[in-house]
Design a protein around this motif. Structure first.
Motif, short mmCIF file in Angstrom:
data_model
loop_
_atom_site.label_atom_id
_atom_site.label_comp_id
_atom_site.label_asym_id
_atom_site.label_seq_id
_atom_site.Cartn_x
_atom_site.Cartn_y
_atom_site.Cartn_z
N ALA A 101 17.15 40.70 53.29
CA ALA A 101 17.95 41.45 54.26
C ALA A 101 17.30 42.79 54.57
O ALA A 101 16.80 43.48 53.67
CB ALA A 101 19.36 41.67 53.72
N VAL A 102 17.29 43.14 55.86
CA VAL A 102 16.78 44.44 56.33
C VAL A 102 15.42 44.71 55.68
O VAL A 102 15.23 45.72 55.01
CB VAL A 102 17.77 45.58 56.04
CG1 VAL A 102 17.41 46.82 56.87
CG2 VAL A 102 19.20 45.17 56.33
N ASN A 103 14.48 43.81 55.90
CA ASN A 103 13.20 43.87 55.19
C ASN A 103 12.03 44.20 56.10
O ASN A 103 10.89 43.85 55.80
CB ASN A 103 12.93 42.56 54.45
CG ASN A 103 11.85 42.71 53.41
OD1 ASN A 103 11.71 43.75 52.78
ND2 ASN A 103 11.05 41.66 53.23
N TYR A 104 12.29 44.87 57.22
CA TYR A 104 11.20 45.33 58.09
C TYR A 104 11.39 46.81 58.39
O TYR A 104 12.52 47.34 58.37
CB TYR A 104 11.15 44.51 59.38
CG TYR A 104 10.26 43.28 59.22
CD1 TYR A 104 8.99 43.24 59.77
CD2 TYR A 104 10.70 42.18 58.49
CE1 TYR A 104 8.17 42.13 59.59
CE2 TYR A 104 9.90 41.06 58.31
CZ TYR A 104 8.62 41.05 58.87
OH TYR A 104 7.82 39.96 58.68
N MET A 105 10.29 47.47 58.69
CA MET A 105 10.32 48.90 59.00
C MET A 105 10.63 49.15 60.47
O MET A 105 10.66 50.30 60.90
CB MET A 105 8.99 49.54 58.61
CG MET A 105 8.68 49.45 57.11
SD MET A 105 9.95 50.23 56.08
CE MET A 105 9.71 51.96 56.51
N GLU A 106 10.87 48.10 61.23
CA GLU A 106 11.29 48.18 62.63
C GLU A 106 10.31 49.02 63.46
O GLU A 106 10.69 49.98 64.13
CB GLU A 106 12.72 48.74 62.74
CG GLU A 106 13.74 48.03 61.84
CD GLU A 106 14.05 46.61 62.26
OE1 GLU A 106 13.81 46.25 63.43
OE2 GLU A 106 14.53 45.84 61.40
N ASP A 107 9.04 48.65 63.37
CA ASP A 107 7.97 49.32 64.13
C ASP A 107 7.90 50.81 63.82
O ASP A 107 7.63 51.64 64.70
CB ASP A 107 8.16 49.12 65.64
CG ASP A 107 8.14 47.65 66.02
OD1 ASP A 107 7.32 46.91 65.44
OD2 ASP A 107 8.94 47.25 66.89
N SER A 161 12.59 55.46 58.37
CA SER A 161 11.85 56.48 57.62
C SER A 161 11.42 55.99 56.24
O SER A 161 10.44 56.47 55.68
CB SER A 161 12.70 57.75 57.47
OG SER A 161 13.91 57.46 56.79
N GLU A 162 12.16 55.03 55.70
CA GLU A 162 11.82 54.45 54.41
C GLU A 162 12.43 53.06 54.32
O GLU A 162 13.36 52.73 55.06
CB GLU A 162 12.36 55.33 53.27
CG GLU A 162 13.86 55.51 53.26
CD GLU A 162 14.33 56.44 52.15
OE1 GLU A 162 13.48 57.12 51.57
OE2 GLU A 162 15.54 56.47 51.90
N PRO A 163 11.92 52.22 53.42
CA PRO A 163 12.49 50.87 53.30
C PRO A 163 13.95 50.92 52.88
O PRO A 163 14.36 51.79 52.10
CB PRO A 163 11.63 50.22 52.21
CG PRO A 163 10.35 51.00 52.20
CD PRO A 163 10.74 52.40 52.55
N ALA A 164 14.73 50.00 53.41
CA ALA A 164 16.10 49.84 52.92
C ALA A 164 16.04 49.33 51.48
O ALA A 164 15.07 48.70 51.07
CB ALA A 164 16.86 48.85 53.80
N PRO A 165 17.04 49.62 50.68
CA PRO A 165 17.05 49.06 49.32
C PRO A 165 16.90 47.55 49.36
O PRO A 165 17.49 46.88 50.22
CB PRO A 165 18.43 49.48 48.78
CG PRO A 165 18.80 50.68 49.58
CD PRO A 165 18.23 50.45 50.95
N ILE A 166 16.13 47.00 48.47
CA ILE A 166 15.88 45.57 48.48
C ILE A 166 17.19 44.81 48.30
O ILE A 166 18.04 45.15 47.47
CB ILE A 166 14.84 45.18 47.40
CG1 ILE A 166 14.36 43.73 47.62
CG2 ILE A 166 15.37 45.40 45.98
CD1 ILE A 166 13.11 43.39 46.84
N ASN A 167 17.37 43.76 49.13
CA ASN A 167 18.61 43.01 49.11
C ASN A 167 18.36 41.64 49.72
O ASN A 167 17.36 41.43 50.42
CB ASN A 167 19.70 43.74 49.89
CG ASN A 167 21.10 43.25 49.57
OD1 ASN A 167 21.30 42.46 48.64
ND2 ASN A 167 22.09 43.69 50.33
#
Length: 312
Positions: free
Chosen positions: A82-88, A92-98
């Protein structure tokens, strides 16, 4: 090697534009269904690789003359990051791994149909992803050894029914719907992919390109994903771990849509979308809305569950 199921789940190897039936080569693998067969091939691939390669030189059929099936029809586990890209670079930082799980009944293959259910979702989307396929039992795997557990890769769509209520219970309802995990068209062995973190991914809807990104934008890389997931529970051969998407090109999936997903080296997955309710949304991406200063996903325009009035 590119492995696939076709017609009545015959096992095939892709050789250029033809598929060679190799079912007889693996007939001694005990199995009651196609998933057990492909798991057996994965588990014993060191033994079967040479016979499969030899058989693949034989007479084949044009791949467009057969019905290609999902290469992993019913995996024990489907794990999605989940939410595992930096969106180009906009994060500003990776989302917590999930991560989250999808039901095995969500799997469909090339030429199949994603069916949008009669639920009060605010929008239906499909996220273009690369999925890795586990090659051997994986439990407590350290990141430095994680790639040893990757058998191969396939295209993956993470279907989503967003905005389900109550919000606290929305994730399961959103992600685990039947037909919400199209995969394929084949399973590509890991040796064919030089660097899974440098793959172009493109998704077209009705011929228009919407998602266009590269796996080099991945926040938590594959070794870390495997390390984290296997610290929680065991993964088995033939399990799927989808690595996430860049959300900026997500667009609404609607009745009649023809979807094509192509990841560099993994072929092109094609499937259709059906909505018995015929609901509609504006054909715009999340990035389109951001550029217009609008928040969230595009609102539903017509059909059941549409709001009484839709702001312009």
């Amino acid at each position: 090697m590119k492995l696939l199921f076709f017609d009545d789940f015959r096992l095939g190897v892709l050789n250029g534009a033809t598929v060679v039936d190799v079912t007889e080569v693996v007939k001694d693998i005990p199995h009651l269904d196609p998933q057990q067969l492909i798991r057996g091939v994965i588990e014993r691939f060191a033994d079967y690789r040479q016979p499969l390669e030899q058989a693949a030189r034989g007479q084949g059929r044009p791949v467009d003359s057969v019905r290609v099936r999902p290469p992993l029809p019913h995996p024990a586990n489907i794990i999605c990051m989940a939410v595992n890209y930096m969106e180009d670079g906009t994060r500003s930082e990776p989302a917590p791994i999930n991560a989250f799980m999808k039901s095995p009944s969500a799997i469909i293959g090339p030429g199949d149909t994603m069916v949008l259910p009669d639920v009060a979702a605010t929008i239906f989307e499909g996220e273009a992803e690369v999925a890795l396929v586990i090659g051997k039992r994986a439990s407590g795997v350290p990141a430095e050894r994680a790639m040893e557990y990757v058998f191969g890769y396939t295209n993956f769509i993470d279907g989503s029914a967003r905005g389900m209520q109550p919000a606290a219970q929305s994730f399961y309802q959103m992600k685990s719907r039947d037909t919400f995990a199209p995969i394929g068209p084949y399973l590509v062995t890991a040796d064919e992919i030089a660097d899974p973190h440098k793959l172009a991914i493109k998704l077209w809807n009705n011929g228009s390109l919407y998602q266009n990104f590269n796996t080099d934008d991945m926040a938590h890389k594959i070794p870390r994903c495997i390390e984290w997931v296997t610290s929680i529970h065991t993964l088995e051969p033939g399990d799927i771990l989808a690595t996430g998407t860049n959300h900026r090109g997500l667009n609404p999936f609607m009745d009649g849509d023809q979807i094509e997903l192509e990841t560099q080296g993994l072929g092109r997955l094609k499937f259709s979308v059906r909505d018995p309710l015929g609901r509609t949304w504006a054909r715009e991406t999340r990035l389109d809305r951001q550029q217009k200063g609008q928040e969230g996903t595009t609102p539903q325009l017509t059909g059941k569950y549409a709001p009484a009035s839709v702001p312009s």
